[in-house]
Design a protein around this motif. Structure first.
Motif, PDB file in Angstrom:
ATOM      1  N   ALA A 135     -17.110 -26.898  76.989  1.00  0.00           N
ATOM      2  CA  ALA A 135     -18.470 -26.960  77.540  1.00  0.00           C
ATOM      3  C   ALA A 135     -19.129 -28.150  76.857  1.00  0.00           C
ATOM      4  O   ALA A 135     -18.826 -29.291  77.181  1.00  0.00           O
ATOM      5  CB  ALA A 135     -19.222 -25.660  77.305  1.00  0.00           C
ATOM      6  N   ASP A 136     -20.005 -27.902  75.854  1.00  0.00           N
ATOM      7  CA  ASP A 136     -20.576 -29.019  75.094  1.00  0.00           C
ATOM      8  C   ASP A 136     -19.476 -29.785  74.358  1.00  0.00           C
ATOM      9  O   ASP A 136     -19.552 -31.001  74.211  1.00  0.00           O
ATOM     10  CB  ASP A 136     -21.602 -28.509  74.080  1.00  0.00           C
ATOM     11  N   HIS A 137     -18.475 -29.059  73.891  1.00  0.00           N
ATOM     12  CA  HIS A 137     -17.310 -29.631  73.237  1.00  0.00           C
ATOM     13  C   HIS A 137     -16.084 -28.827  73.665  1.00  0.00           C
ATOM     14  O   HIS A 137     -16.202 -27.760  74.282  1.00  0.00           O
ATOM     15  CB  HIS A 137     -17.459 -29.614  71.710  1.00  0.00           C
ATOM     16  N   ALA A 138     -14.918 -29.339  73.336  1.00  0.00           N
ATOM     17  CA  ALA A 138     -13.662 -28.653  73.687  1.00  0.00           C
ATOM     18  C   ALA A 138     -13.105 -27.963  72.453  1.00  0.00           C
ATOM     19  O   ALA A 138     -13.139 -28.508  71.345  1.00  0.00           O
ATOM     20  CB  ALA A 138     -12.653 -29.654  74.237  1.00  0.00           C
ATOM     21  N   TYR A 139     -12.591 -26.758  72.655  1.00  0.00           N
ATOM     22  CA  TYR A 139     -12.043 -25.971  71.559  1.00  0.00           C
ATOM     23  C   TYR A 139     -10.685 -25.400  71.976  1.00  0.00           C
ATOM     24  O   TYR A 139     -10.508 -24.973  73.126  1.00  0.00           O
ATOM     25  CB  TYR A 139     -12.994 -24.827  71.187  1.00  0.00           C
ATOM     26  N   LEU A 140      -9.771 -25.387  71.015  1.00  0.00           N
ATOM     27  CA  LEU A 140      -8.458 -24.799  71.265  1.00  0.00           C
ATOM     28  C   LEU A 140      -8.553 -23.291  71.051  1.00  0.00           C
ATOM     29  O   LEU A 140      -8.767 -22.821  69.947  1.00  0.00           O
ATOM     30  CB  LEU A 140      -7.412 -25.400  70.319  1.00  0.00           C
TER      31      LEU A 140
END
Length: 334
Positions: A135-140
């Motif tokens: 969303a605002d950033h990508a996360y694994l």
């Protein structure tokens, strides 16, 4: 079936026969108590005779434990090679727009993705799957793994707005590229699902796609959202396009740069057909290996040996307790 890891240990079974019980002959110079020594000797011989069978059983149990018996289960087939398939799912605020239908019930976009993607994950037997949420950033959320059940569980537990409200497509691609670099060479595939355009993150999608192309990563982009939505207002029914923010041009470009394809999912049927198409384009590997699950059984004979040793020790202490009190009463056995 039953298997023994070290069967050669069993050749030690007759080893106790090589050890003879030696007799100590008293040559004088020691105090002899008539009757007591003879009685103790008789008790000793009786103890040996009574315990001989227990000693043999204990020895057999010890050898069986050292030989490591195992129970082998039914053969289970596993692929020797498979594709590394990463899924990047948009969790921005627009994914909660209710313009999709599942079994006649109106649901939001993310619920539809969860529903259809769960079936896709189940069919990817043999591949390593990973999950990225952005969303605002990508996360694994889930690294590449063959544990499909865990990946499906992570997807089910995800919630809209968990990582923000905007859309960082470039970061999602870059994170997938980074994760692919940490594994061996294989068919690398990224499925990116979004309903908007890149408006967050610190890397442009085209730049990330260019790096992905150099790393031989194929990107399949999926644009999610209906083209027509009716809603009631005080002025009556109003028709709007809920997918106005979807940047199809950019998604098509990202797919073309990596020799992938762009798909448009306007409803549940479209999304299901897209996954079926990807199954055809990227089939699972058919090279199979097999293994048999093993269950160790050595602790059972080891436990039996321990119990027998405790039984023999208790028996010897009990018999010794019958002789010593008699010795204290004047050296006569009664």
């Amino acid at each position: 079936m039953l298997s023994v890891t070290w069967p050669f240990v069993l050749i030690l079974l007759p080893l106790p026969l090589f050890f003879r019980q030696t007799k100590i002959v008293d040559q004088g110079g020691h105090l002899q108590l008539p009757g007591v020594s003879h009685s103790i000797k008789n008790h000793s011989q009786q103890t040996v005779k009574r315990s001989r069978k227990l000693y043999w059983i204990m020895w057999i149990c010890l050898l069986c434990a050292v030989a490591r018996p195992q129970w082998l289960g039914d053969p289970i087939e596993l692929p020797s090679k498979g594709r590394d398939l990463m899924m990047a799912v948009d969790l921005s605020g627009s994914m909660q727009i209710e313009d999709m239908v599942i079994d006649g019930k109106i649901v939001d976009r993310f619920t539809l993705i969860q529903h259809v993607l769960a079936d896709f994950i189940e069919r990817r037997k043999g591949d390593r799957l990973g999950l990225i949420l952005f969303a605002d950033h990508a996360y694994l959320q889930a690294p590449l793994t063959q544990d499909r059940r865990s990946v499906a569980k992570f997807l089910t537990d995800a919630q809209i707005g968990l990582v923000g409200k905007q859309t960082a497509i470039g970061e999602a691609i870059a994170l997938a590229v980074k994760r692919f670099e940490m594994v061996d060479e294989s068919n690398r595939v990224l499925i990116l699902l979004t309903d908007g355009s890149n408006n967050a993150g610190n890397i442009e999608p085209e730049m990330a796609a260019e790096i992905a192309a150099k790393r031989n990563i194929t990107i399949y982009t999926v644009g999610v959202g209906a083209e027509l939505l009716e809603r009631r207002t005080i002025f009556g029914k109003e028709r709007i396009n809920p997918s106005m923010d979807l940047d199809e041009t950019q998604l098509q470009k990202l797919a073309d740069m990596t020799n992938g394809q762009y798909f448009r999912a306007r409803n549940s049927e479209d999304l299901a057909r897209i996954y079926q198409t990807i199954d055809t384009l990227e089939p699972v590997s058919r090279d199979q290996l097999s293994y048999r699950p093993k269950k160790e059984l050595f602790y059972w004979p080891l436990l039996m040996s321990l119990l027998l040793s405790m039984l023999i020790s208790a028996q010897q202490h009990f018999q010794a307790g019958l002789v010593l009190p008699a010795f204290k009463r004047g050296g006569k056995i009664v």
